[in-house]
Write a protein that holds these residues in place. Structure first.
Motif, PDB file in Angstrom:
ATOM      1  N   GLN A  23       0.829  -1.211   0.000  1.00 12.41           N
ATOM      2  CA  GLN A  23       0.000   0.000   0.000  1.00 12.41           C
ATOM      3  C   GLN A  23       0.861   1.259   0.000  1.00 12.41           C
ATOM      4  O   GLN A  23       0.615   2.206  -0.763  1.00 12.41           O
ATOM      5  CB  GLN A  23      -0.933  -0.010   1.221  1.00 12.41           C
ATOM      6  N   LEU A  24       1.887   1.271   0.828  1.00  9.87           N
ATOM      7  CA  LEU A  24       2.717   2.479   0.912  1.00  9.87           C
ATOM      8  C   LEU A  24       3.381   2.781  -0.439  1.00  9.87           C
ATOM      9  O   LEU A  24       3.382   3.925  -0.910  1.00  9.87           O
ATOM     10  CB  LEU A  24       3.792   2.319   1.991  1.00  9.87           C
ATOM     11  N   LEU A  25       3.933   1.744  -1.051  1.00 10.53           N
ATOM     12  CA  LEU A  25       4.630   1.962  -2.330  1.00 10.53           C
ATOM     13  C   LEU A  25       3.662   2.381  -3.441  1.00 10.53           C
ATOM     14  O   LEU A  25       4.037   3.071  -4.386  1.00 10.53           O
ATOM     15  CB  LEU A  25       5.415   0.714  -2.731  1.00 10.53           C
ATOM     16  N   THR A  26       2.411   1.964  -3.300  1.00  4.95           N
ATOM     17  CA  THR A  26       1.393   2.413  -4.250  1.00  4.95           C
ATOM     18  C   THR A  26       1.259   3.936  -4.225  1.00  4.95           C
ATOM     19  O   THR A  26       1.012   4.559  -5.248  1.00  4.95           O
ATOM     20  CB  THR A  26       0.038   1.763  -3.911  1.00  4.95           C
ATOM     21  N   GLN A  27       1.481   4.509  -3.049  1.00  7.77           N
ATOM     22  CA  GLN A  27       1.251   5.961  -2.909  1.00  7.77           C
ATOM     23  C   GLN A  27       2.520   6.805  -3.013  1.00  7.77           C
ATOM     24  O   GLN A  27       2.435   7.993  -3.359  1.00  7.77           O
ATOM     25  CB  GLN A  27       0.540   6.241  -1.571  1.00  7.77           C
ATOM     26  N   VAL A  28       3.685   6.234  -2.684  1.00 13.69           N
ATOM     27  CA  VAL A  28       4.901   7.061  -2.709  1.00 13.69           C
ATOM     28  C   VAL A  28       6.100   6.400  -3.387  1.00 13.69           C
ATOM     29  O   VAL A  28       7.213   6.930  -3.322  1.00 13.69           O
ATOM     30  CB  VAL A  28       5.322   7.511  -1.280  1.00 13.69           C
ATOM     31  N   GLY A  29       5.904   5.251  -4.011  1.00 13.83           N
ATOM     32  CA  GLY A  29       7.029   4.582  -4.664  1.00 13.83           C
ATOM     33  C   GLY A  29       7.534   5.366  -5.870  1.00 13.83           C
ATOM     34  O   GLY A  29       6.781   6.091  -6.513  1.00 13.83           O
ATOM     35  N   GLY A  30       8.803   5.219  -6.159  1.00 13.70           N
ATOM     36  CA  GLY A  30       9.388   5.773  -7.383  1.00 13.70           C
ATOM     37  C   GLY A  30       9.692   4.628  -8.331  1.00 13.70           C
ATOM     38  O   GLY A  30       9.989   3.513  -7.892  1.00 13.70           O
ATOM     39  N   LEU A  31       9.591   4.860  -9.630  1.00 16.00           N
ATOM     40  CA  LEU A  31       9.845   3.783 -10.597  1.00 16.00           C
ATOM     41  C   LEU A  31      10.368   4.375 -11.899  1.00 16.00           C
ATOM     42  O   LEU A  31       9.614   4.952 -12.683  1.00 16.00           O
ATOM     43  CB  LEU A  31       8.555   2.992 -10.857  1.00 16.00           C
ATOM     44  N   TYR A  32      11.667   4.249 -12.101  1.00 14.74           N
ATOM     45  CA  TYR A  32      12.230   4.789 -13.342  1.00 14.74           C
ATOM     46  C   TYR A  32      12.905   3.674 -14.137  1.00 14.74           C
ATOM     47  O   TYR A  32      13.215   2.608 -13.619  1.00 14.74           O
ATOM     48  CB  TYR A  32      13.175   5.963 -13.066  1.00 14.74           C
ATOM     49  N   VAL A  33      13.108   3.981 -15.413  1.00  8.98           N
ATOM     50  CA  VAL A  33      13.718   3.006 -16.315  1.00  8.98           C
ATOM     51  C   VAL A  33      15.226   3.239 -16.349  1.00  8.98           C
ATOM     52  O   VAL A  33      15.681   4.353 -16.628  1.00  8.98           O
ATOM     53  CB  VAL A  33      13.130   3.156 -17.733  1.00  8.98           C
ATOM     54  N   GLY A  34      15.989   2.199 -16.044  1.00 11.65           N
ATOM     55  CA  GLY A  34      17.438   2.286 -16.184  1.00 11.65           C
ATOM     56  C   GLY A  34      17.819   2.117 -17.650  1.00 11.65           C
ATOM     57  O   GLY A  34      18.356   3.019 -18.274  1.00 11.65           O
ATOM     58  N   ASN A  35      17.507   0.932 -18.192  1.00 12.80           N
ATOM     59  CA  ASN A  35      17.776   0.740 -19.614  1.00 12.80           C
ATOM     60  C   ASN A  35      16.567   0.144 -20.314  1.00 12.80           C
ATOM     61  O   ASN A  35      15.833  -0.648 -19.737  1.00 12.80           O
ATOM     62  CB  ASN A  35      19.019  -0.149 -19.824  1.00 12.80           C
ATOM     63  N   MET A  36      16.376   0.537 -21.549  1.00 18.88           N
ATOM     64  CA  MET A  36      15.334  -0.030 -22.407  1.00 18.88           C
ATOM     65  C   MET A  36      15.967  -0.566 -23.688  1.00 18.88           C
ATOM     66  O   MET A  36      15.326  -0.636 -24.740  1.00 18.88           O
ATOM     67  CB  MET A  36      14.263   1.018 -22.745  1.00 18.88           C
ATOM     68  N   VAL A  37      17.241  -0.970 -23.592  1.00 19.50           N
ATOM     69  CA  VAL A  37      17.988  -1.357 -24.786  1.00 19.50           C
ATOM     70  C   VAL A  37      18.788  -2.652 -24.637  1.00 19.50           C
ATOM     71  O   VAL A  37      19.236  -3.214 -25.636  1.00 19.50           O
ATOM     72  CB  VAL A  37      18.967  -0.231 -25.190  1.00 19.50           C
TER      73      VAL A  37
END
Lengths: 305, 305, 305, 305
Positions: A271-285
């Motif tokens: 639940q907590l990560l649903t509201q304040v988690g960060g999620l970025y892409v390192g590589n897409m290659v």
């Protein structure tokens, strides 16, 4: 002051448990390691043509290692503090390679070398063609240990770390990796002077480097995927295809961390990560895509109201 | 001072060109719009059971609209400044729904309501069960226009905007959407008091709201996917499955922006974003996943060295 | 009459170039090879509980090999005729494992063993619980060579073959694999008495076997992915995630075959396969998914009208 | 003898509940329907250049419909017997379009028209350039009903059927579709004289047609995705991205069918399909990919041993 200097030129192209360590280090010691760039410095000027410069080359992304860390055993966690990264060249190299990169739009997937000069006392990078200056933010694109039974290409990321291309493998941060073999067998390479999230074109600002690391072993602590701690955040890295699976892995590992070390239930962490988690892409290659899930440490403190 | 107040309770569940506008507004006017939460406020307490509270409900995610913007025509771009979001309830609702959310680990995918109270003069959210306080960062999960010929579920994001669940659809930012119909036919809803990147569990801090917007029409300007401008960054949103396709769309649209408005070649933009682009996940739970590619405006300035 | 019998119980769990061959065979000789089932026969009755039967087990899918084929060298193609498969047990085992399989519907992903008895003189399989009889159609789920530098888990399929779970690796057919190492280093295991397309539940009718193969080396012939030839069809296998990438690989390899051996242009092959290509799913459960693209040989004949 | 002939030239480009039916038919009647090809016959010779021939065109894939079937109501199932397909032209058209198709290899994604002549009394197709003759196997690429609230592009497949490009929508077979609206609102178009599995290049042998159908309504029977019955097999179609989700949907729907009509438990159906299920790719080029899961009816019979 680092006691051990590893400047081994017998570069490796697989994360493998089947080769001899190039050095043995004790937990707690500072270690200096020299690394080549992803092209083993074969591309040097904007006149170079990558397919020619690399014509004789069978494998890319040379790694320094493996480094044997005393006391590390299967089922432990290897803790690596990245104390410093010094860039050992006055330019970084990027390029467009044929049929490679996140976008394969006509005209974008031809070949071209981009030279980024280090300026401002190695604090910035400058490209003369587009006349843009960007900050130097060095990190290691590739950073991992040998798998248990497998030997995996250094082009690949995985539970063992590897070619994650995640900008948070950076000075000041601490990385945690699962240990599968005696001595952990640590590999490092592929320093980037800068890289955007996703590493869109497939090649960051590639550069040679000299780094200072400190290893530690957390005995009996088992993690499933790489974890990173910065001053402010804790993070987990997932690598998979399609990209949503990398996202799921990263968040699931971060939930595990909150449960293990921060007194959360699985449900509460979810639940907590649903509201304040960060999620970025390192590589897409790369052969698998790497995503980083994170949470600010200040959101882990209990507050009574 | 806003002249027009839209408080229409005839909520819509498709982004459709086939219904009458609920209001007509002129470019440049400030407009106040009231929105329901994604469950039409049917879930209110931590004792509620989502499947029961929603048993009689056929559709979720009610939208206010469509709003007809005078002068907008197919091929134009609709520009929307989000001036303010006021939360009109003293709590936000999240929940776990059956077989829904980014992770479907056993025990996580059961039902459960999470109530987040607004505290600190509506500046923070607090959940009593996990005893964690997080900042209020309001934005609209759903924000879009009617497609040309299609009528699309309000659960879906797309080129028209829609249910993107992207935290940058926030006060202070300006959103740009393609116009497919006379009057643009703008829809809005699904305010979130907070949401992490990815909206991991599938349900953010859902809340009712009152927002102030200002619309403008950029005549003859054609964009392919939603764009966002904040004080510091320009951004593009891509929505697709698998997630890597959303990433490609977002970066391709951002390259287009750099080429159109910032004097880059496609190649130069592609190279720059490789080194300094940002790429985060808005949602990993909707019918398509939404990713946001961005670049800081300071990296768009030419520098002579 | 086969001269060589390989009944080596030192099973392997990686497709590796780093181990000694268990046998050396000459091209053209018939070779008999014994193989274990995917669970090394640890699951035997419908009362077994997989997680208990496999509790002490670190690795699954034991392979017999590597077999060194005289004269094979990097850049060649290994040709393997599957002359016969004899099932060496009177039952095959399938099961549901926890959190495994193509569908993870609640109640489907618990544990359960399914025993399929060989009946009708080993021509059919019968399960007593569902009272259904199906034909025996034996093939090897796992069939490959060592990669060049990597050692890859025997759970994985790839360009080297491996755990493809493709029902056309069957008696009467000929398989072609790329050679990366001196001697090719061939591995085989994971016989299935029957398996549907997709191997939906993740576990086919697993059984021990004795097979007769004949190896040949096509010197200087380079292929990129496994190819199969039956009496009527030629086929190529692609393995990747997401599944569409496996489809693309399979069709691209089949186009290459038509161009190399059947006097097609790339364009002509692409057009023909658009109209008469076959494309089925081998597995949708392994670490990469395997798809088989194929074309009937009768559509490769030129006709003048 | 068909009583009703539908030859309406007001073609539709969305599967929509928002338009008036072009005809009303009673269950049990035979109905003759004429359909255009996917390009509305704008491409006619191998000299045509698709981008020019289609320059003025906003939408592709014209559909005939909607047809109102008396008595059909939301929650019912529409049953359609495909009695006959007559091809109404002496050639079929395929082509390569820019940036379209399953493979985007350089040189394959340029433009080119391929004409396939009907020969052998319309039993075969012949292309003069590659000099290959293939059998005519006509079916409808697009075949569906209006969704409940949405209006969806005729380029898309979905739970409502639509642009599935599944070769089993063929004469002799019966198709079952969910009903979402009063009268079902059936649409049909996009006849293919032949098409390989996957529709690799993106364009099959496109042709105009005249078909004879018989509709029936199964009152109170609810299905989730399209189902097909042939003389020998029952099948379910799933459409999604990535492709593995289409596979999961197709098999889950087929399991539901075995449970509803063939006295299987979910577990038993899941196990049986693991061993004898069929799974082929209909299309790998549309907005969602369509896969067909199937099982031979002979494997549904209980046998006592």
């Amino acid at each position: 002051m680092a006691n051990i200097i590893i400047k081994n030129e017998d570069y490796k192209y697989v994360f493998s448990p089947y080769v001899e360590p190039v050095a043995r280090v004790a937990p707690g010691e500072e270690v200096i390691i020299y690394t080549e760039d992803a092209f083993k410095s074969r591309i040097k000027t904007s006149e170079d043509i990558p397919s020619k410069a690399l014509a004789a080359v069978k494998f890319l992304n040379p790694q320094t290692g493996p480094v044997y860390i005393e006391g590390a055993a299967p089922g432990d966690t290897l803790k690596i503090e990245i104390i410093e990264i010094e860039l050992t060249r006055d330019y970084a190299v990027s390029c467009f390679l044929k049929n490679f990169g996140g976008l394969t739009i006509e005209g974008l997937t031809g070949e071209k070398v981009w030279i980024w000069k280090l300026v401002d006392n190695k604090k910035s990078l400058y490209n003369e063609e587009i006349k843009i200056k960007i900050p130097v933010r060095p990190f290691f694109g590739t950073f991992g240990v040998a798998p248990e039974l497998e030997a995996i290409s250094t082009m690949a990321p995985g539970p063992f770390g590897g070619n994650m291309d995640v900008p948070d493998i950076a000075p000041g941060n601490t990385v945690f990796l699962p240990v599968y073999n005696e001595g952990a067998l640590f590999y490092i390479g592929d320093c980037h002077a800068a890289q955007g999230e996703g590493e869109l074109g497939g090649v960051a600002c590639e550069i040679t480097a000299k780094t200072t690391l400190k290893f530690d072993v957390i005995k009996g602590k088992k993690i499933s995927w790489p974890r990173i701690e910065s001053k402010d955040r804790i993070m987990a890295v997932g690598s998979a295809r399609p990209m949503e699976d990398a996202a799921r892995i990263a968040y699931a590992e971060l939930i595990a961390w909150l449960v293990e070390d921060y007194e959360f239930t699985i449900e509460g962490a979810y639940q907590l990560l649903t509201q304040v988690g960060g999620l970025y892409v390192g590589n897409m290659v790369d052969t698998s895509y790497s995503l980083v899930a994170s949470v600010h440490k200040k959101y882990l403190r209990r507050v009574e109201i």
